[in-house]
Design an enzyme around this catalytic site. Structure first.
Site, PDB file in Angstrom:
ATOM      1  N   GLU A   1      -8.248  -5.153   5.011  1.00  0.00           N
ATOM      2  CA  GLU A   1      -8.064  -4.833   3.594  1.00  0.00           C
ATOM      3  C   GLU A   1      -6.880  -5.598   3.000  1.00  0.00           C
ATOM      4  O   GLU A   1      -6.936  -6.019   1.847  1.00  0.00           O
ATOM      5  CB  GLU A   1      -7.878  -3.322   3.430  1.00  0.00           C
TER       6      GLU A   1
ATOM      7  N   ARG B   1      -2.504  -2.070  -3.572  1.00  0.00           N
ATOM      8  CA  ARG B   1      -3.729  -1.294  -3.362  1.00  0.00           C
ATOM      9  C   ARG B   1      -3.654  -0.054  -4.250  1.00  0.00           C
ATOM     10  O   ARG B   1      -2.694   0.717  -4.178  1.00  0.00           O
ATOM     11  CB  ARG B   1      -3.829  -0.862  -1.907  1.00  0.00           C
TER      12      ARG B   1
ATOM     13  N   HIS C   1     -12.691   3.052  -0.015  1.00  0.00           N
ATOM     14  CA  HIS C   1     -12.734   1.976   0.996  1.00  0.00           C
ATOM     15  C   HIS C   1     -13.463   0.748   0.450  1.00  0.00           C
ATOM     16  O   HIS C   1     -14.005  -0.045   1.233  1.00  0.00           O
ATOM     17  CB  HIS C   1     -13.508   2.391   2.276  1.00  0.00           C
TER      18      HIS C   1
ATOM     19  N   ARG D   1     -11.358  15.632   7.773  1.00  0.00           N
ATOM     20  CA  ARG D   1     -12.104  16.031   6.560  1.00  0.00           C
ATOM     21  C   ARG D   1     -13.530  16.427   6.924  1.00  0.00           C
ATOM     22  O   ARG D   1     -14.154  15.780   7.769  1.00  0.00           O
ATOM     23  CB  ARG D   1     -12.144  14.874   5.554  1.00  0.00           C
TER      24      ARG D   1
ATOM     25  N   ASN E   1       0.869  -1.171   0.000  1.00  0.00           N
ATOM     26  CA  ASN E   1       0.000   0.000   0.000  1.00  0.00           C
ATOM     27  C   ASN E   1       0.908   1.224   0.000  1.00  0.00           C
ATOM     28  O   ASN E   1       1.454   1.608   1.029  1.00  0.00           O
ATOM     29  CB  ASN E   1      -0.886  -0.035   1.245  1.00  0.00           C
TER      30      ASN E   1
END
Ligand code: ADP
Length: 396
Positions: free
Chosen positions: A384, A90, A179, A240, A7
């Site tokens: 993940e 990823r 996601h 965010r 990743n």
């Protein structure tokens, strides 16, 4: 098969070596401060973490150090590079080009490059990771697993914005969602735990971490999700803002004499629960502690965050025309009974009954609704890396 999961960010690189047969993590680690100075940490399975500073001028060097760590004669976990059967990468944005994971070849790399303007911070870094692996591990098959792929089943009415249609036609401006690997993994696992047929189920997944998103999954397919063209839309997150009236941007620009770029930075890095709390913290552990001590900013941040989740659950229950299972996952979803309780207590209209004792769970699979609850509510830890390793093993 031994699968290396990568990743790759602009200045960091997370990695895990996973045995796809046993699904065990053989070793995992993180390269940080790539292009600055460089630090690598590595944890061989069942052993202590090793951290060392090492010059990492670029990602090629970082990958070299990853291989060195994995094959170190004393602390490594494999004898040589040849034991690594495949690499799973990823990739943040697949645009409309990818609806599922694919084996990487030059056409795939070109297609990822083509949508890089949709994720200018992430896709170029992901591509650098692919190129670095190609250089250092030539001939080892590689797979791209996209954050956006699972959401590509959304119908047009869910993914379109109320903009001139030409914006979509010309620039592909639409909701993509992120996601996806987590939403796919968790929704499937939740169906399994609930004993319902995944292909015939209505599931809402609340991925509540530093980045946060909700998805509505019908019959195993995503029909809506809260993140949009970029991961800025939807829930209030660590830093965010999530959904705001777009006019806010021009308004702040004028009032604070800021450029658009500066306001975007404010929305991405200084907002969310961090900004709402009055800059106390973006970490829910701090916010909960503050909330319980009566800190007004922390209470405001947590309550506003939870209310937004509640609204998304309500709208997705409508989109699904009912719901069988709700799953909480990611850092906050897995570890905060406090946040889960605030949300679940306000879902009684769906016939949800929280089992408070069962809800006192951290980071493991558990049913947290009572036996008579009309909707089953679960904590489902996301994974993940394992999902990427599974896809990679299946494709190579
Ligand atoms: P991301 O992958 O988006 O960086 P994670 O899913 O790892 O985020 O979630 C990180 C967040 O999880 C932390 O910022 C923190 O707020 C939250 N978290 C972790 N542990 C706990 C805990 N025990 N209680 C409450 N929140 C927690």
């Amino acid at each position: 098969m031994k699968i290396l999961v990568i990743n790759c960010g602009s200045s960091s690189l997370k990695f895990q070596l996973i045995d796809s047969d046993t699904e065990a993590v053989i070793g995992k680690g993180l390269c940080e401060r790539i292009g600055i100075d460089g630090r690598i940490s590595f944890t061989p399975e069942g052993k202590d973490k090793i951290t060392k500073d090492a010059a990492m001028p670029d990602h090629n060097e970082a990958i070299k150090l990853v291989i060195e760590a994995l094959t170190d004669p004393e602390t490594g976990v494999v004898k040589s590079l040849s034991e690594i059967d495949a690499v799973g990468h990823r990739i943040v944005h697949g645009g409309e080009n990818f609806t599922k994971s694919v084996v990487i070849n030059e056409d795939v790399i070109k297609a990822i490059e083509e949508v890089s303007d949709l994720a200018p911070l992430h896709n170029p870094a992901n591509l650098i990771g692919i190129r670095a692996c190609q250089k250092i591990m030539p001939g080892v098959p590689m797979v791209a697993v996209f954050d956006t792929a699972f959401h590509q089943t959304m119908p047009e009415d869910a993914y379109l914005y109320g903009l001139p249609y030409s914006c979509y036609e010309k620039y592909k401006i639409r909701r993509y969602g992120f996601h996806g690997t987590s939403h796919a993994y968790v929704s499937k696992k939740a169906a399994e735990l609930a004993g319902v047929d995944y292909e015939n189920s209505k599931i809402i997944v609340c991925h509540l971490g530093n980045g946060a998103s909700v998805s509505a999954v019908k019959n195993g397919k995503c029909i809506d999700t809260s993140m949009g063209l970029t991961p800025l839309e939807g829930l209030i997150m660590g830093t965010r803002s999530g959904d705001v009236d777009p006019s806010v941007i021009e308004f702040i620009e004028q009032k604070e004499n800021l450029s658009t770029k500066e306001v975007m930075n404010l929305l991405n890095k200084k907002s969310g629960v961090f900004g709402l709390s009055g800059d106390v913290s973006s970490d829910f552990r701090d916010l909960e502690a503050g909330y319980l001590k009566g800190d007004e900013g922390c209470k405001r941040a947590v309550d506003t965050f939870c209310y937004r989740v509640l609204k998304y659950i309500g709208s997705y229950a409508a989109a699904l025309n009912g719901v069988d299972v709700i799953a909480f996952t990611a850092g906050v979803g897995e570890n905060s009974p406090f946040v889960r309780k605030i949300i679940a207590e306000r879902l009684s209209y769906l016939g949800i009954n929280l089992d408070e004792k069962a809800n006192d769970v951290h980071g493991k699979e558990q049913l947290i609704s009572t036996a008579d609850s009309k909707v089953k509510v679960f904590v489902v830890p996301t994974n993940e890396e394992l999902a990427i390793a599974r896809d990679t093993a299946a494709l190579v």
